[in-house]
Write an enzyme that holds these catalytic residues in place. Structure first.
Site, PDB file in Angstrom:
ATOM      1  N   ARG A 107     -65.808  46.253 -31.448  1.00  0.00           N
ATOM      2  CA  ARG A 107     -65.526  44.971 -32.104  1.00  0.00           C
ATOM      3  C   ARG A 107     -66.707  44.020 -32.019  1.00  0.00           C
ATOM      4  O   ARG A 107     -66.730  43.012 -32.706  1.00  0.00           O
ATOM      5  CB  ARG A 107     -64.259  44.347 -31.512  1.00  0.00           C
ATOM      6  CG  ARG A 107     -63.029  44.996 -32.129  1.00  0.00           C
ATOM      7  CD  ARG A 107     -61.778  44.800 -31.327  1.00  0.00           C
ATOM      8  NE  ARG A 107     -61.294  43.439 -31.346  1.00  0.00           N
ATOM      9  CZ  ARG A 107     -60.046  43.103 -31.018  1.00  0.00           C
ATOM     10  NH1 ARG A 107     -59.173  44.052 -30.679  1.00  0.00           N
ATOM     11  NH2 ARG A 107     -59.662  41.869 -31.026  1.00  0.00           N
ATOM     12  N   HIS A 141     -64.678  51.283 -35.140  1.00  0.00           N
ATOM     13  CA  HIS A 141     -64.013  50.061 -35.608  1.00  0.00           C
ATOM     14  C   HIS A 141     -64.638  49.573 -36.920  1.00  0.00           C
ATOM     15  O   HIS A 141     -63.944  49.072 -37.798  1.00  0.00           O
ATOM     16  CB  HIS A 141     -64.089  48.984 -34.522  1.00  0.00           C
ATOM     17  CG  HIS A 141     -63.334  47.766 -34.888  1.00  0.00           C
ATOM     18  ND1 HIS A 141     -61.975  47.766 -35.070  1.00  0.00           N
ATOM     19  CD2 HIS A 141     -63.742  46.500 -35.133  1.00  0.00           C
ATOM     20  CE1 HIS A 141     -61.578  46.556 -35.403  1.00  0.00           C
ATOM     21  NE2 HIS A 141     -62.631  45.775 -35.446  1.00  0.00           N
ATOM     22  N   ASP A 182     -54.229  44.868 -41.086  1.00  0.00           N
ATOM     23  CA  ASP A 182     -55.283  43.870 -41.283  1.00  0.00           C
ATOM     24  C   ASP A 182     -56.122  44.284 -42.479  1.00  0.00           C
ATOM     25  O   ASP A 182     -56.158  45.449 -42.861  1.00  0.00           O
ATOM     26  CB  ASP A 182     -55.952  43.689 -39.925  1.00  0.00           C
ATOM     27  CG  ASP A 182     -57.374  44.014 -39.714  1.00  0.00           C
ATOM     28  OD1 ASP A 182     -58.101  44.281 -40.647  1.00  0.00           O
ATOM     29  OD2 ASP A 182     -57.746  43.918 -38.536  1.00  0.00           O
ATOM     30  N   LYS A 205     -54.466  38.506 -41.808  1.00  0.00           N
ATOM     31  CA  LYS A 205     -54.402  38.028 -40.425  1.00  0.00           C
ATOM     32  C   LYS A 205     -55.535  37.049 -40.182  1.00  0.00           C
ATOM     33  O   LYS A 205     -56.630  37.227 -40.701  1.00  0.00           O
ATOM     34  CB  LYS A 205     -54.571  39.251 -39.513  1.00  0.00           C
ATOM     35  CG  LYS A 205     -54.549  38.996 -38.064  1.00  0.00           C
ATOM     36  CD  LYS A 205     -54.546  40.324 -37.315  1.00  0.00           C
ATOM     37  CE  LYS A 205     -55.931  40.942 -37.208  1.00  0.00           C
ATOM     38  NZ  LYS A 205     -55.926  42.184 -36.433  1.00  0.00           N
ATOM     39  N   ARG A 207     -57.595  35.226 -36.956  1.00  0.00           N
ATOM     40  CA  ARG A 207     -57.726  35.057 -35.509  1.00  0.00           C
ATOM     41  C   ARG A 207     -58.031  33.601 -35.214  1.00  0.00           C
ATOM     42  O   ARG A 207     -58.850  32.995 -35.885  1.00  0.00           O
ATOM     43  CB  ARG A 207     -58.831  35.956 -34.951  1.00  0.00           C
ATOM     44  CG  ARG A 207     -58.374  37.393 -34.832  1.00  0.00           C
ATOM     45  CD  ARG A 207     -59.351  38.257 -34.080  1.00  0.00           C
ATOM     46  NE  ARG A 207     -58.908  39.641 -34.167  1.00  0.00           N
ATOM     47  CZ  ARG A 207     -58.055  40.203 -33.317  1.00  0.00           C
ATOM     48  NH1 ARG A 207     -57.570  39.523 -32.310  1.00  0.00           N
ATOM     49  NH2 ARG A 207     -57.686  41.449 -33.459  1.00  0.00           N
ATOM     50  N   ASP A 232     -53.123  50.990 -38.497  1.00  0.00           N
ATOM     51  CA  ASP A 232     -54.292  50.257 -37.998  1.00  0.00           C
ATOM     52  C   ASP A 232     -55.165  51.224 -37.216  1.00  0.00           C
ATOM     53  O   ASP A 232     -54.741  52.346 -36.901  1.00  0.00           O
ATOM     54  CB  ASP A 232     -53.851  49.084 -37.103  1.00  0.00           C
ATOM     55  CG  ASP A 232     -54.896  47.955 -37.095  1.00  0.00           C
ATOM     56  OD1 ASP A 232     -56.007  48.158 -37.607  1.00  0.00           O
ATOM     57  OD2 ASP A 232     -54.587  46.875 -36.565  1.00  0.00           O
ATOM     58  N   THR A 237     -54.246  44.470 -27.366  1.00  0.00           N
ATOM     59  CA  THR A 237     -53.219  43.694 -26.653  1.00  0.00           C
ATOM     60  C   THR A 237     -51.853  43.824 -27.309  1.00  0.00           C
ATOM     61  O   THR A 237     -50.847  43.425 -26.734  1.00  0.00           O
ATOM     62  CB  THR A 237     -53.578  42.198 -26.662  1.00  0.00           C
ATOM     63  OG1 THR A 237     -53.545  41.732 -28.027  1.00  0.00           O
ATOM     64  CG2 THR A 237     -54.943  41.949 -26.070  1.00  0.00           C
ATOM     65  N   GLY A 239     -51.097  42.086 -29.871  1.00  0.00           N
ATOM     66  CA  GLY A 239     -50.828  40.800 -30.521  1.00  0.00           C
ATOM     67  C   GLY A 239     -50.733  40.915 -32.041  1.00  0.00           C
ATOM     68  O   GLY A 239     -49.800  40.378 -32.650  1.00  0.00           O
TER      69      GLY A 239
HETATM   70  C1  R5P Z   1     -58.773  44.388 -35.677  1.00  0.00           C
HETATM   71  O1  R5P Z   1     -59.687  44.149 -36.424  1.00  0.00           O
HETATM   72  C2  R5P Z   1     -58.247  45.765 -35.420  1.00  0.00           C
HETATM   73  O2  R5P Z   1     -58.081  46.508 -36.578  1.00  0.00           O
HETATM   74  C3  R5P Z   1     -56.962  45.700 -34.672  1.00  0.00           C
HETATM   75  O3  R5P Z   1     -56.011  45.042 -35.473  1.00  0.00           O
HETATM   76  C4  R5P Z   1     -57.127  44.955 -33.392  1.00  0.00           C
HETATM   77  O4  R5P Z   1     -58.198  45.475 -32.675  1.00  0.00           O
HETATM   78  C5  R5P Z   1     -55.878  44.982 -32.554  1.00  0.00           C
HETATM   79  O5  R5P Z   1     -56.047  44.136 -31.462  1.00  0.00           O
HETATM   80  P1  R5P Z   1     -54.791  43.497 -30.749  1.00  0.00           P
HETATM   81  O6  R5P Z   1     -53.843  44.628 -30.465  1.00  0.00           O
HETATM   82  O7  R5P Z   1     -55.350  42.867 -29.492  1.00  0.00           O
HETATM   83  O8  R5P Z   1     -54.200  42.478 -31.656  1.00  0.00           O
END
Ligand code: R5P
Length: 329
Positions: A107, A141, A182, A205, A207, A232, A237, A239
Site C-alpha cells: 500500500r 496491491h 473499492d 470508498k 479514506r 477485493d 483491519t 474496516g
Molecule cells: C484497499 O485499497 C484494498 O483494496 C483493501 O480494500 C484494503 O487494503 C482493506 O483494508 P481494511 O481491511 O483495513 O479496510
C-alpha cells in the site's frame, strides 16, 4: 505429484526448496507437490532479536527457492527472507527465487502526500540487494509494483485459485452480481463478472485522515434483490468490508459472499467479520490464518490453497517452460 513434463535440460541445477518460518504448511504442500523434501536450514533468533541462518547442506550451482510470506510478524518475516536469500547467495547458489505469496508494504506504492516514503520500492530493492534473481508473488496491491523490481518475476493471480470454487457456487445464487469493495479493484472485478457472467457494481470508498477507518460512501450499480459476490485483494483491519456490507444491505442486497486473495486479518478483523451477515468468506492461504482467527469465522470460512499452483510454477521455472500457458495466456 506434478503433472508429467517433457525432459528439459536444467539451466540452473535441481530445485532446492527452503522455507522461512512464516508459512510451514504451505511450504510443505509445495514440497509434496514437487515430491521433494524441504532443505534443512537453521534459523535462530538471538536474545538481541538478531537472526542467524545456516544451511545444512551445500547449494552450489542449484536452483533455489525461498518460500516466505511477509505477513505478521512482518519485519521478522521480511528479515528472514532477506537473510535466507543472502545465505544462499554466499553459498554460490546457481539461481535464487524469492517466493513471497503476500508482499508486504504494497500500500506504500507512491508519494501521494508530501514527505512520505515509497516503502514497496524499498522492499523490492532489499530483495534484489540480498541476492534474489527472480521473485514470485500473488496479486500485488498495485500492478506497477512489478516495476520496482529490477529482476524478472511471476505475479500470479488469486483469481486462478478462486475461480473454480466460484463457478460451482454461482448456479446456486439468486440473480448474482459481482461488487468490488473499492474502485481500485474495478478492473479485476470485471474478470470475475465475465467469468460468472454477472453484472458488475462498485463500492465507492473514501479514506478519512484515519487510514485504519475507511468509509464506504455509496454503491455504483444495481444490487437490489441480488446475491452479492463482494471481491477485493486483501482484508487488513476489515474496516472496508464492514462498511461495504452495511451499505450493500442498506441498498437491498440479498446474500453476501466475501471473496479476497490475502487474508491479512490484522488485530480483531476476524471477529469483526464474523459479526457480519455474510454467507461465506472465500480466500486463499497466501497468508496463514491462525486457528483462533479461523474459529471466529467457523465453517463460513473457505480457504483455497495456492500450494499446487506454486509447485507447478516452480517446476516450470526450473525447466524454463511457459507459465502463461497454464492460464492459456
Ligand atoms: C484497499 O485499497 C484494498 O483494496 C483493501 O480494500 C484494503 O487494503 C482493506 O483494508 P481494511 O481491511 O483495513 O479496510
Amino acid at each position: 505429484m506434478p503433472t508429467p513434463h517433457m525432459q528439459h535440460e536444467l539451466l540452473f541445477g535441481n530445485v532446492k526448496l527452503f522455507a522461512g518460518t512464516a508459512s510451514p504448511e504451505l511450504s510443505q504442500e509445495i514440497a509434496d507437490y514437487l515430491d521433494l523434501d524441504l532443505c534443512g536450514r537453521d534459523i535462530i533468533e538471538f536474545p538481541n532479536e538478531n537472526l542467524f541462518v545456516q544451511l545444512q547442506s551445500s547449494v552450489r550451482g542449484q536452483d533455489c527457492y525461498v518460500i516466505q510470506t511477509t505477513s505478521s510478524p512482518v519485519h521478522r518475516n521480511l528479515m528472514e527472507l532477506l537473510i535466507l536469500i543472502q545465505t544462499l547467495k554466499l553459498d554460490s547458489a546457481g539461481r535464487i527465487t524469492a517466493v513471497v505469496p503476500y508482499l508486504c508494504y504494497g500500500r506504500s506504492d507512491k508519494k501521494d502526500k508530501p514527505r512520505v516514503p515509497i516503502t514497496a520500492r524499498l522492499v523490492a530493492d532489499m530483495i534484489v540487494a540480498a541476492g534474489a534473481d527472480r521473485y514470485m508473488t500473488f496479486d500485488l496491491h498495485a500492478g506497477q509494483i512489478q516495476g520496482f523490481f529490477s529482476i524478472p518475476g511471476d505475479v500470479l493471480r488469486g483469481f486462478h485459485i478462486l475461480k473454480n470454487y466460484l463457478l460451482e457456487l454461482a448456479p446456486s445464487l439468486h440473480n448474482p452480481v459481482v461488487v468490488t469493495a473499492d474502485l481500485g479493484f474495478a478492473k479485476k472485478g470485471r474478470v470475475y463478472a465475465d467469468l460468472l457472467q454477472t453484472g458488475l457494481a462498485f463500492i465507492e470508498k473514501k479514506r478519512t485522515s484515519d487510514i485504519t477507518n475507511p468509509q464506504a460512501m455509496t454503491v455504483i450499480g444495481e444490487i437490489k434483490d441480488k446475491d452479492v459476490l463482494l471481491v477485493d485483494d486483501e482484508i487488513n483491519t476489515g474496516g472496508s468490508m464492514v462498511h461495504a456490507v452495511n451499505i450493500l444491505k442498506e441498498h437491498g442486497a440479498r446474500d453476501i459472499y466475501m471473496i479476497f486473495v490475502h487474508p491479512i486479518l490484522s488485530n480483531d478483523a476476524a471477529e469483526r467479520l464474523a459479526a457480519l451477515p455474510v454467507k461465506q468468506f472465500i480466500t486463499t492461504n497466501t497468508v496463514p490464518i491462525p486457528p483462533e482467527k479461523r474459529a471466529f469465522l467457523g465453517d463460513r470460512l473457505v480457504v483455497l490453497s495456492i500450494g499446487k499452483l506454486l509447485g507447478e510454477v516452480i517446476q516450470r521455472a526450473n525447466e524454463g517452460t511457459s507459465v502463461g500457458e497454464m492460464f492459456n495466456e
